[in-house]
Motif scaffolding. Structure first.
Motif, PDB file in Angstrom:
ATOM      1  N   GLY A  13       0.822  -1.209   0.000  1.00 21.65           N
ATOM      2  CA  GLY A  13       0.000   0.000   0.000  1.00 21.65           C
ATOM      3  C   GLY A  13       0.853   1.254   0.000  1.00 21.65           C
ATOM      4  O   GLY A  13       2.010   1.238   0.432  1.00 21.65           O
ATOM      5  N   ASP A  14       0.261   2.334  -0.516  1.00 21.18           N
ATOM      6  CA  ASP A  14       0.783   3.663  -0.184  1.00 21.18           C
ATOM      7  C   ASP A  14       2.193   3.953  -0.684  1.00 21.18           C
ATOM      8  O   ASP A  14       3.070   4.352   0.068  1.00 21.18           O
ATOM      9  CB  ASP A  14       0.678   3.869   1.341  1.00 21.18           C
ATOM     10  CG  ASP A  14      -0.756   3.685   1.819  1.00 21.18           C
ATOM     11  OD1 ASP A  14      -1.149   2.527   2.103  1.00 21.18           O
ATOM     12  OD2 ASP A  14      -1.493   4.673   1.861  1.00 21.18           O
ATOM     13  N   LEU A  15       2.380   3.799  -1.975  1.00 18.75           N
ATOM     14  CA  LEU A  15       3.631   4.231  -2.606  1.00 18.75           C
ATOM     15  C   LEU A  15       3.724   5.760  -2.616  1.00 18.75           C
ATOM     16  O   LEU A  15       4.802   6.321  -2.459  1.00 18.75           O
ATOM     17  CB  LEU A  15       3.697   3.674  -4.039  1.00 18.75           C
ATOM     18  CG  LEU A  15       4.888   4.105  -4.891  1.00 18.75           C
ATOM     19  CD1 LEU A  15       6.204   3.673  -4.241  1.00 18.75           C
ATOM     20  CD2 LEU A  15       4.779   3.550  -6.298  1.00 18.75           C
TER      21      LEU A  15
ATOM     22  N   GLY B 145      -3.593   1.014  -3.280  1.00 16.93           N
ATOM     23  CA  GLY B 145      -4.082   2.374  -3.124  1.00 16.93           C
ATOM     24  C   GLY B 145      -3.049   3.398  -2.703  1.00 16.93           C
ATOM     25  O   GLY B 145      -1.984   3.064  -2.199  1.00 16.93           O
ATOM     26  N   ASP B 146      -3.392   4.676  -2.903  1.00 18.28           N
ATOM     27  CA  ASP B 146      -2.449   5.784  -2.732  1.00 18.28           C
ATOM     28  C   ASP B 146      -1.159   5.473  -3.485  1.00 18.28           C
ATOM     29  O   ASP B 146      -0.048   5.598  -2.965  1.00 18.28           O
ATOM     30  CB  ASP B 146      -2.197   6.089  -1.250  1.00 18.28           C
ATOM     31  CG  ASP B 146      -3.420   6.713  -0.585  1.00 18.28           C
ATOM     32  OD1 ASP B 146      -4.425   6.962  -1.285  1.00 18.28           O
ATOM     33  OD2 ASP B 146      -3.375   6.944   0.627  1.00 18.28           O
ATOM     34  N   ILE B 147      -1.357   5.120  -4.718  1.00 14.47           N
ATOM     35  CA  ILE B 147      -0.238   4.771  -5.598  1.00 14.47           C
ATOM     36  C   ILE B 147       0.492   6.043  -5.999  1.00 14.47           C
ATOM     37  O   ILE B 147       1.716   6.077  -6.053  1.00 14.47           O
ATOM     38  CB  ILE B 147      -0.781   3.989  -6.813  1.00 14.47           C
ATOM     39  CG1 ILE B 147      -1.402   2.672  -6.307  1.00 14.47           C
ATOM     40  CG2 ILE B 147       0.317   3.727  -7.839  1.00 14.47           C
ATOM     41  CD1 ILE B 147      -2.302   2.003  -7.305  1.00 14.47           C
TER      42      ILE B 147
ATOM     43  N   GLY C 175      -6.941   4.519  -4.155  1.00 12.06           N
ATOM     44  CA  GLY C 175      -6.921   5.104  -2.818  1.00 12.06           C
ATOM     45  C   GLY C 175      -7.329   6.567  -2.849  1.00 12.06           C
ATOM     46  O   GLY C 175      -7.577   7.140  -3.916  1.00 12.06           O
ATOM     47  N   ASN C 176      -7.380   7.160  -1.660  1.00 13.18           N
ATOM     48  CA  ASN C 176      -7.883   8.532  -1.545  1.00 13.18           C
ATOM     49  C   ASN C 176      -6.928   9.592  -2.100  1.00 13.18           C
ATOM     50  O   ASN C 176      -7.328  10.730  -2.294  1.00 13.18           O
ATOM     51  CB  ASN C 176      -8.214   8.852  -0.087  1.00 13.18           C
ATOM     52  CG  ASN C 176      -7.081   8.512   0.850  1.00 13.18           C
ATOM     53  OD1 ASN C 176      -6.634   7.360   0.895  1.00 13.18           O
ATOM     54  ND2 ASN C 176      -6.592   9.478   1.592  1.00 13.18           N
ATOM     55  N   HIS C 177      -5.670   9.232  -2.349  1.00 11.89           N
ATOM     56  CA  HIS C 177      -4.739  10.192  -2.952  1.00 11.89           C
ATOM     57  C   HIS C 177      -4.550   9.961  -4.449  1.00 11.89           C
ATOM     58  O   HIS C 177      -3.752  10.642  -5.076  1.00 11.89           O
ATOM     59  CB  HIS C 177      -3.380  10.130  -2.249  1.00 11.89           C
ATOM     60  CG  HIS C 177      -3.399  10.691  -0.870  1.00 11.89           C
ATOM     61  ND1 HIS C 177      -3.429  12.051  -0.597  1.00 11.89           N
ATOM     62  CD2 HIS C 177      -3.423  10.080   0.340  1.00 11.89           C
ATOM     63  CE1 HIS C 177      -3.453  12.246   0.702  1.00 11.89           C
ATOM     64  NE2 HIS C 177      -3.457  11.069   1.305  1.00 11.89           N
TER      65      HIS C 177
ATOM     66  N   LEU D  50      -8.803  -3.786  -0.230  1.00 13.90           N
ATOM     67  CA  LEU D  50      -9.457  -2.474  -0.128  1.00 13.90           C
ATOM     68  C   LEU D  50      -8.502  -1.498   0.544  1.00 13.90           C
ATOM     69  O   LEU D  50      -7.998  -1.791   1.636  1.00 13.90           O
ATOM     70  CB  LEU D  50     -10.730  -2.559   0.730  1.00 13.90           C
ATOM     71  CG  LEU D  50     -11.837  -3.500   0.260  1.00 13.90           C
ATOM     72  CD1 LEU D  50     -12.921  -3.596   1.339  1.00 13.90           C
ATOM     73  CD2 LEU D  50     -12.425  -3.015  -1.057  1.00 13.90           C
ATOM     74  N   HIS D  51      -8.283  -0.363  -0.070  1.00  8.67           N
ATOM     75  CA  HIS D  51      -7.330   0.593   0.517  1.00  8.67           C
ATOM     76  C   HIS D  51      -7.742   0.983   1.940  1.00  8.67           C
ATOM     77  O   HIS D  51      -6.954   0.878   2.874  1.00  8.67           O
ATOM     78  CB  HIS D  51      -7.226   1.831  -0.392  1.00  8.67           C
ATOM     79  CG  HIS D  51      -6.284   2.865   0.122  1.00  8.67           C
ATOM     80  ND1 HIS D  51      -4.928   2.639   0.229  1.00  8.67           N
ATOM     81  CD2 HIS D  51      -6.492   4.125   0.588  1.00  8.67           C
ATOM     82  CE1 HIS D  51      -4.349   3.718   0.727  1.00  8.67           C
ATOM     83  NE2 HIS D  51      -5.273   4.629   0.964  1.00  8.67           N
ATOM     84  N   ILE D  52      -8.968   1.419   2.115  1.00 12.46           N
ATOM     85  CA  ILE D  52      -9.408   1.957   3.406  1.00 12.46           C
ATOM     86  C   ILE D  52     -10.244   0.930   4.170  1.00 12.46           C
ATOM     87  O   ILE D  52     -11.173   0.332   3.610  1.00 12.46           O
ATOM     88  CB  ILE D  52     -10.211   3.261   3.194  1.00 12.46           C
ATOM     89  CG1 ILE D  52      -9.285   4.331   2.593  1.00 12.46           C
ATOM     90  CG2 ILE D  52     -10.846   3.749   4.496  1.00 12.46           C
ATOM     91  CD1 ILE D  52      -9.988   5.625   2.232  1.00 12.46           C
TER      92      ILE D  52
ATOM     93  N   GLY E 103      -4.653  -1.001   3.190  1.00 11.68           N
ATOM     94  CA  GLY E 103      -3.489  -0.109   3.286  1.00 11.68           C
ATOM     95  C   GLY E 103      -3.939   1.120   4.051  1.00 11.68           C
ATOM     96  O   GLY E 103      -4.654   1.016   5.040  1.00 11.68           O
ATOM     97  N   HIS E 104      -3.504   2.314   3.571  1.00 13.63           N
ATOM     98  CA  HIS E 104      -4.025   3.603   4.019  1.00 13.63           C
ATOM     99  C   HIS E 104      -3.484   4.044   5.371  1.00 13.63           C
ATOM    100  O   HIS E 104      -3.049   5.187   5.513  1.00 13.63           O
ATOM    101  CB  HIS E 104      -5.553   3.553   4.042  1.00 13.63           C
ATOM    102  CG  HIS E 104      -6.221   4.837   4.393  1.00 13.63           C
ATOM    103  ND1 HIS E 104      -5.998   6.006   3.696  1.00 13.63           N
ATOM    104  CD2 HIS E 104      -7.123   5.141   5.368  1.00 13.63           C
ATOM    105  CE1 HIS E 104      -6.744   6.967   4.225  1.00 13.63           C
ATOM    106  NE2 HIS E 104      -7.420   6.476   5.229  1.00 13.63           N
ATOM    107  N   ASN E 105      -3.529   3.196   6.377  1.00 17.16           N
ATOM    108  CA  ASN E 105      -3.056   3.554   7.711  1.00 17.16           C
ATOM    109  C   ASN E 105      -1.589   3.123   7.805  1.00 17.16           C
ATOM    110  O   ASN E 105      -1.285   1.955   8.011  1.00 17.16           O
ATOM    111  CB  ASN E 105      -3.903   2.847   8.766  1.00 17.16           C
ATOM    112  CG  ASN E 105      -3.561   3.314  10.165  1.00 17.16           C
ATOM    113  OD1 ASN E 105      -2.419   3.711  10.430  1.00 17.16           O
ATOM    114  ND2 ASN E 105      -4.528   3.276  11.061  1.00 17.16           N
TER     115      ASN E 105
HETATM  116 FE   FE2 Z   1      -4.918   6.512   1.935  1.00 13.22          FE
END
Ligand code: FE2
Length: 296
Positions: free
Chosen positions: A46-48, A82-84, A112-114, A182-184, A233-235
């Motif tokens: 997650g979260d690159l 997510g948040d790639i 993701g959200n970003h 799921l990202h979140i 991911g996300h957190n």
């Molecule tokens: Fe996120």
């Protein structure tokens, strides 16, 4: 890693295991068998956050680590959870062309959200499949869904589409194993279930009204007996396990960005004897951070 024999063997072996009784608040830690026992192996990262901090270094490391994983114990699939990218809409091509095309295994991107999009952009236009999608691999299926719906240019936490999730899981009822990415997290922080108090930044963190649809998604996930694990991911501060109604939900820290727990990714190994394990890995220290059995 890709031989049909191994997958066929997996299906036969898994069918004989039957339902395992889960303790309510913990899963067993297990020693990993030798690589020869692995039937299928995938990673969740997650979260690159490509476009913030040392993002080119993070992307370069990620590609190298996953290609090394493939050489070592094998790696059949990668999920970029997510948040790639980080709040940009014009860097996807650069990331794909300079880095992701060098991955020596198939990979999938969850939104993701970003991961911002312009009005004339779509997830499918960038990656070749929609943000709500199913990947089938023999007797297994991987489900991923958009958890930043409705507003593609703001940092927006949402539930997955609960109707899509329910219908999709119902359509996959014949699959042996379903894994959901799921990202979140779909449960609001502070909610206690099975003695697990859910962490920050879940659905409802920005707007508690959204927690209701998140709980409908949770219900679908919990009620589908073939959903064997969910990956979030996300957190960036979470790399561990939360159980809900006996179903495991695993976090994977982060593969990029500037803050959080140690950089790392989660590995899932499914063995020919019908068992499975997952662990969080810190490639900078070479340390396995957590390690759990996944009851199949
Ligand atoms: Fe996120």
């Amino acid at each position: 890693m890709h031989t049909m024999n191994r997958r066929t063997f997996l299906k036969g072996a898994a069918a004989g295991v039957g339902a395992l009784m889960l303790p309510q608040t913990a899963l067993a830690v297990r020693n990993l068998p030798t690589a020869g026992d692995i039937a299928f192996r995938f990673a969740v990262a997650g979260d690159l956050h490509y476009a913030i901090g040392d993002y080119t270094e993070h992307a370069e490391n990620m590609v190298r680590w996953f290609n090394e994983e493939r050489e070592d114990r094998g790696l059949d699939l990668v999920f970029l959870n997510g948040d790639i990218v980080h709040d940009v809409t014009d860097r996807y091509d650069e990331l794909i062309e300079n880095y992701l095309t060098r991955l020596e295994m198939p990979y999938y991107a969850t939104k993701g959200n970003h991961d911002f999009l312009e009005d004339d952009q779509s997830w499918e236009g960038i990656w070749g499949y929609p943000a709500d999608h199913v990947v089938e691999e023999g007797d297994m299926a991987f489900v991923f869904a958009d958890t930043s719906r409705h507003d593609d240019r703001s940092n927006h936490y949402s539930a997955a589409d609960s109707v899509w999730m329910e219908e999709t899981l119902a359509g996959l009822a014949g699959k042996e194993h379903v894994f959901v990415v799921l990202h979140i997290a779909q449960r609001m922080e502070g909610v206690k279930v099975d003695n697990h108090i859910w962490p920050r930044y879940g659905v409802g963190h920005q707007d508690p009204a959204r927690a209701e649809e998140g709980e409908r998604v949770m219900q679908s996930l919990e009620n589908a007996p073939n959903v064997k694990a969910v990956f979030h991911g996300h957190n960036h501060y979470e790399a561990g396990l939360y159980l809900s109604k006996g179903k495991p939900f695993f976090f994977c820290s982060r593969i990029g960005h500037t803050f959080g727990n140690a950089i790392g990714y989660r590995i899932v190994e499914i063995y020919g004897d019908g068992t499975a394990a997952t662990y969080q890995y810190d490639p900078n220290s070479g340390r396995m951070v957590t390690n759990h059995e996944i009851p199949l």
